[in-house]
Design a protein around this motif. Structure first.
Motif, short mmCIF file in Angstrom:
data_model
loop_
_atom_site.label_atom_id
_atom_site.label_comp_id
_atom_site.label_asym_id
_atom_site.label_seq_id
_atom_site.Cartn_x
_atom_site.Cartn_y
_atom_site.Cartn_z
N LEU A 375 0.84 -1.20 0.00
CA LEU A 375 0.00 0.00 0.00
C LEU A 375 0.88 1.25 0.00
O LEU A 375 1.94 1.28 0.63
CB LEU A 375 -0.90 0.04 1.24
N SER A 376 0.42 2.26 -0.70
CA SER A 376 1.10 3.56 -0.65
C SER A 376 0.73 4.23 0.66
O SER A 376 -0.18 3.80 1.38
CB SER A 376 0.65 4.42 -1.83
N ASP A 377 1.44 5.33 0.97
CA ASP A 377 1.13 6.07 2.21
C ASP A 377 -0.31 6.56 2.19
O ASP A 377 -1.00 6.56 3.23
CB ASP A 377 2.09 7.24 2.36
N GLU A 378 -0.78 6.98 1.01
CA GLU A 378 -2.16 7.46 0.89
C GLU A 378 -3.15 6.32 1.10
O GLU A 378 -4.18 6.48 1.79
CB GLU A 378 -2.39 8.10 -0.49
N GLU A 379 -2.86 5.15 0.54
CA GLU A 379 -3.76 4.00 0.67
C GLU A 379 -3.82 3.51 2.11
O GLU A 379 -4.84 2.97 2.54
CB GLU A 379 -3.31 2.87 -0.26
N MET A 380 -2.74 3.70 2.86
CA MET A 380 -2.73 3.27 4.26
C MET A 380 -3.80 3.99 5.07
O MET A 380 -4.29 3.46 6.07
CB MET A 380 -1.35 3.54 4.88
N LEU A 381 -4.20 5.19 4.62
CA LEU A 381 -5.15 6.01 5.37
C LEU A 381 -6.60 5.75 4.96
O LEU A 381 -7.52 6.31 5.56
CB LEU A 381 -4.83 7.50 5.16
N THR A 382 -6.81 4.89 3.96
CA THR A 382 -8.17 4.64 3.47
C THR A 382 -8.76 3.39 4.12
O THR A 382 -8.11 2.70 4.92
CB THR A 382 -8.15 4.45 1.94
N ASP A 383 -10.00 3.08 3.75
CA ASP A 383 -10.69 1.88 4.24
C ASP A 383 -10.23 0.68 3.40
O ASP A 383 -10.58 0.55 2.24
CB ASP A 383 -12.20 2.06 4.10
N TRP A 384 -9.44 -0.21 4.00
CA TRP A 384 -8.87 -1.33 3.26
C TRP A 384 -9.94 -2.32 2.78
O TRP A 384 -9.73 -3.06 1.83
CB TRP A 384 -7.85 -2.08 4.13
N GLY A 385 -11.06 -2.33 3.43
CA GLY A 385 -12.12 -3.26 3.06
C GLY A 385 -12.71 -2.99 1.69
O GLY A 385 -13.41 -3.83 1.13
N HIS A 386 -12.41 -1.81 1.13
CA HIS A 386 -12.95 -1.45 -0.19
C HIS A 386 -12.04 -1.90 -1.33
O HIS A 386 -12.40 -1.79 -2.49
CB HIS A 386 -13.16 0.07 -0.28
N PHE A 387 -10.84 -2.40 -0.99
CA PHE A 387 -9.94 -2.85 -2.05
C PHE A 387 -10.46 -4.13 -2.70
O PHE A 387 -10.94 -5.05 -2.01
CB PHE A 387 -8.53 -3.14 -1.50
N GLU A 388 -10.37 -4.19 -4.02
CA GLU A 388 -10.74 -5.42 -4.72
C GLU A 388 -9.79 -6.54 -4.28
O GLU A 388 -8.57 -6.35 -4.25
CB GLU A 388 -10.65 -5.22 -6.23
N ASN A 389 -10.36 -7.69 -3.95
CA ASN A 389 -9.54 -8.80 -3.46
C ASN A 389 -9.84 -10.08 -4.25
O ASN A 389 -10.78 -10.81 -3.93
CB ASN A 389 -9.78 -9.04 -1.97
N PRO A 390 -9.04 -10.38 -5.27
CA PRO A 390 -9.26 -11.60 -6.06
C PRO A 390 -8.65 -12.85 -5.42
O PRO A 390 -8.80 -13.96 -5.95
CB PRO A 390 -8.54 -11.27 -7.38
N LEU A 391 -7.97 -12.68 -4.29
CA LEU A 391 -7.32 -13.82 -3.63
C LEU A 391 -8.33 -14.61 -2.80
O LEU A 391 -9.35 -14.07 -2.37
CB LEU A 391 -6.19 -13.31 -2.72
N PRO A 392 -8.06 -15.91 -2.56
CA PRO A 392 -8.96 -16.71 -1.72
C PRO A 392 -8.97 -16.18 -0.29
O PRO A 392 -7.96 -16.23 0.39
CB PRO A 392 -8.35 -18.12 -1.80
N TRP A 393 -10.13 -15.68 0.14
CA TRP A 393 -10.16 -14.98 1.43
C TRP A 393 -11.55 -15.08 2.08
O TRP A 393 -12.25 -14.08 2.21
CB TRP A 393 -9.79 -13.51 1.22
N PRO A 394 -11.97 -16.26 2.48
CA PRO A 394 -13.32 -16.44 3.07
C PRO A 394 -13.35 -15.99 4.52
O PRO A 394 -13.52 -16.79 5.44
CB PRO A 394 -13.55 -17.95 2.94
N VAL A 395 -13.19 -14.68 4.75
CA VAL A 395 -13.13 -14.15 6.11
C VAL A 395 -14.26 -13.16 6.33
O VAL A 395 -14.48 -12.26 5.53
CB VAL A 395 -11.78 -13.45 6.36
N GLU A 396 -15.00 -13.34 7.42
CA GLU A 396 -16.06 -12.42 7.76
C GLU A 396 -15.48 -11.17 8.41
O GLU A 396 -14.45 -11.22 9.08
CB GLU A 396 -17.06 -13.06 8.72
N VAL A 397 -16.15 -10.07 8.23
CA VAL A 397 -15.72 -8.83 8.85
C VAL A 397 -15.84 -8.95 10.36
O VAL A 397 -16.84 -9.42 10.88
CB VAL A 397 -16.57 -7.64 8.34
N MET A 398 -14.81 -8.51 11.08
CA MET A 398 -14.83 -8.60 12.56
C MET A 398 -15.81 -7.58 13.14
O MET A 398 -15.94 -6.49 12.61
CB MET A 398 -13.43 -8.34 13.13
#
Length: 398
Positions: A375-398
């Motif tokens: 992540l860039s410094d700018e991206e570090m300050l954003t909501d990471w949950g909005h990033f597109e995630n094509p990787l296998p990641w069956p995780v519920e939001v905490m």
């Protein structure tokens, strides 16, 4: 009277590596040792057992061959294995047990069988037998072919069932990374320079095991019988990638034939899409990669990445300690002081630690390409949950 534990050697190795040839050679040169042999073959007809019988290496009055077919002793036939060992020990005739596991078995589950008392069967192998040596046989002539094949056991009709989705290369690496002695077999079929290159990369994958070169499976029995080498804790932590991570300081060394290793450590998370793109063009010069990854994704959990050849396994690996309740954090940090030494004031234990083992790796280029996935410094300050995630990641939001 305390019953004496019978020592056991387990032969592992992928199909065709030469385990049965090694077994027969040892039985011909065992110097009077009374040996019981257990041969495990996945087929309904135990071909390996038939070969051992055909060699006439067993005395009908003094020794015994036990055939275990149509299953694998590391999973479906595990209880059967325990029962057979109990029978052999109780017969009181044998001074040693030699097990040839099927070519698709994993060493760790077999080794674990000797470390506990089983509640279902009531059998306690820790009282009856002692695992003396885990031996892996590697086909020097076919290793790179199988490593780069990109095939699964299902593709080769070698799987235990439809649910067995393991890749051939993952099995090869697993068998190499978990052993006390590694027999590099069929060395006569490989040029010396290529043999040294292969031996060098195997040494990086498994620094603790003794490597013995063999031709036609001819090994001195003292190399694999009554060695006293097996220690479950040591062998389970003996893989090269684990030892690289445990080094306090790591000075990268490039050995002969360009074989080297390094650890990629960063305190910034990866952008899921950019990391996925990097993984789709994984550098061929990286033979093995393993470790934990910090991913900017929902759930605040660590990711496990394991690569061997064209096979890459990726997925959630449990919550970061820093994401746990404060009481749980405090207890873990109290009992694991090494973690406290790596603890970051802001991010806790969140970081990427990836061991890279390979041939002719350009570390600066690989690190630069991975850095571009962070992540860039700018991206570090954003909501990471909005990033597109094509990787296998069956995780519920905490």
């Amino acid at each position: 009277m305390t019953q004496k534990q019978i020592p056991v050697t387990v032969l592992s190795g992928y199909l065709g590596s030469g385990k049965t040839t090694v077994l027969n050679h040892v039985l011909h040169n065992r110097q009077g040792l009374k040996v019981a042999v257990i041969v495990n073959d996945m087929s309904e007809v135990n071909i390996d057992a038939a070969m051992v019988k055909g060699e006439a290496t067993l005395s009908r009055t003094e020794e015994k061959l036990v055939e275990m077919s149509n299953g694998c002793i590391c999973c479906t036939l595990r209880d059967d294995l325990m029962q057979e060992i109990e029978k052999l020990v109780n017969e009181g005739k044998y001074g040693y047990i030699l097990i040839e596991s099927t070519g698709i078995s994993e060493p760790v589950p077999v080794a674990q069988t000797f470390t506990y008392a089983d509640e279902e069967t009531g059998i306690d192998l820790t009282r009856l037998a002692k695992l003396d040596c885990l031996v892996t046989v590697v086909d020097a002539n076919r290793f790179w072919h199988d490593y780069a094949s990109g095939q699964s056991l299902l593709d080769r009709n070698q799987a235990t069932g439809e649910e067995d989705t393991r890749d051939v290369v993952d099995l090869l690496i697993d068998q190499i990374e978990t052993c006390d002695v590694l027999l590099l077999n069929k060395c006569d079929l490989v040029e010396e320079a290529e043999l040294q290159k292969l031996e060098g990369i195997i040494r990086k994958l498994q620094p603790s095991a003794k490597i013995v070169r063999t031709v036609n499976g001819q090994v001195n029995p003292v190399e694999i019988l009554n060695t006293g080498r097996f220690d479950f804790e040591k062998v389970s932590m003996s893989a090269g990638w684990i030892q690289e991570l445990e080094k306090e300081t790591h000075t990268p060394e490039t050995e002969e034939y360009g074989i080297g290793s390094f650890v990629y450590r960063r305190r910034k998370p990866f952008h899921p899409s950019r990391l996925a793109e990097f993984m789709s063009y994984w550098p061929e010069e990286i033979v093995r990669a393993k470790g934990l990854v910090w991913l900017a994704a929902e759930g605040d959990v660590a990711a496990s990445l394991s690569q061997a050849g064209p096979s890459i396994q990726f997925g959630p690996a449990g919550h970061w300690v820093a994401a746990l309740p404060e009481a749980d954090q405090a207890e873990i940090l109290r009992t694991e002081p090494d973690m406290l030494a790596k603890w970051d004031a802001r991010w806790g234990d969140r970081q990427t630690e990836l061991v890279m083992i390979g041939i002719d790796m350009e570390r600066s280029i690989i690190e630069d390409e991975l850095d571009q996935c962070l992540l860039s410094d700018e991206e570090m300050l954003t909501d990471w949950g909005h990033f597109e995630n094509p990787l296998p990641w069956p995780v519920e939001v905490m």
